[in-house]
Write an enzyme that holds these catalytic residues in place. Sequence first.
Site, PDB file in Angstrom:
ATOM      1  N   ARG A 190       6.156   5.941  -1.094  1.00  0.00           N
ATOM      2  CA  ARG A 190       7.253   6.808  -1.250  1.00  0.00           C
ATOM      3  C   ARG A 190       8.718   6.036  -1.328  1.00  0.00           C
ATOM      4  O   ARG A 190       9.288   6.279  -1.869  1.00  0.00           O
ATOM      5  CB  ARG A 190       7.148   8.026  -0.172  1.00  0.00           C
ATOM      6  N   ASP A 220      -0.863  10.621   3.838  1.00  0.00           N
ATOM      7  CA  ASP A 220      -0.100  12.130   3.652  1.00  0.00           C
ATOM      8  C   ASP A 220      -0.977  13.189   3.376  1.00  0.00           C
ATOM      9  O   ASP A 220      -1.536  13.262   2.235  1.00  0.00           O
ATOM     10  CB  ASP A 220       1.100  11.617   2.706  1.00  0.00           C
ATOM     11  N   ASP A 267       8.717  12.574  -1.759  1.00  0.00           N
ATOM     12  CA  ASP A 267       7.862  13.323  -2.490  1.00  0.00           C
ATOM     13  C   ASP A 267       8.214  14.837  -2.618  1.00  0.00           C
ATOM     14  O   ASP A 267       9.234  15.137  -2.472  1.00  0.00           O
ATOM     15  CB  ASP A 267       6.424  12.906  -1.878  1.00  0.00           C
ATOM     16  N   TYR A 276      -3.271   2.008  -4.432  1.00  0.00           N
ATOM     17  CA  TYR A 276      -2.913   3.296  -4.788  1.00  0.00           C
ATOM     18  C   TYR A 276      -2.558   3.342  -6.285  1.00  0.00           C
ATOM     19  O   TYR A 276      -2.107   2.592  -6.865  1.00  0.00           O
ATOM     20  CB  TYR A 276      -1.475   3.688  -3.985  1.00  0.00           C
TER      21      TYR A 276
END
Length: 328
Positions: free
Chosen positions: A183, A49, A91, A77
């Site tokens: 997310r 993203d 987000d 991550y």
Amino acid sequence: MARRGKKKGRPVSGWLVFDKPVGMGSTEAVSKIKWLFKADKAGHAGTLDPLASGMLPIALGEATKTVPYVMDGAKIYRFTIAWGEARSTDDLEGHVTATSDRRPSEADIRALLPDYTGLIMQVPPQFSAVKIAGERAYDIAREGEIVDIPAREVEIGRLDLLDCPDENSAVFEIECGKGTYVRSLARDMGRDLGCHGHIAVLRRVEVDPFVADDLVTLEALEAAAAEARPQGEPGEDGRIVDTRPDKERFAALDALVVDTGAALDCLPEVAVSDDAAQRIRLGNPVIIRGRDAPVEASEAYATARGRLVAIGAVEAGMFKPKRVFTGR
């Protein structure tokens, strides 16, 4: 008058493990790197993203044939969840859809982690690239419609709580498989903790088989690209014609590229002779020899003198190519 063919780029092949900055889209990153390298072909192995930073492996040239193997690799991550707000995009980019004054304790968070480890069912975000009846979910969501996205199974190898810097946020690290949306994880954890949550910071640390030491920043790329700019005196038309061979001109950039075969570490390797490599590149099967050579393998890759020759299968001691590489 005959049409002039479109000028092709350089036949450079390999992986550029890009440290994507926040604000840059994955497609934009691919275009930028393709232009810097003057490459004939480029593609990425997994969207990151725009609001996320970190590892975006970009395949150049023949390395695009190995993209599926990197796409299937485990990913790590590091991310921060902000508690107290649900957002339309899960987000910071989206608008606030719900709020809560409740905040979870560290004990509450740790007690929840086992529920998000192993094989779990997850619903992708409303704003995601998942296709619904042929359309991308984010295109439907942008029109103000609620997207009915079915849950799907994803695998999370581990989920660690790293820090609780204050009552409003928590920092995590996750190792997960293909198709996992961090997310969605923030959204669902906020729901289960009764406080809502969304991603405030997201960074992809690793994409198997690449590691942090492979990362190349935009600044390093642009510095190397400066050495490839045309040098010399301008001609009558004002253009500078660089007479250096491409190998010399692009040496600094090419030094940043990881070998194409690095993407295939998950497969058994079959070493072959130069003669066998030539036969394989023509699409012919060859008998493989050697004490360590596999007798059967649904997928393997062949190399000659350490250079990638082909991806194929081993059946009854014979390597049968499926995708060949020119070795350029």
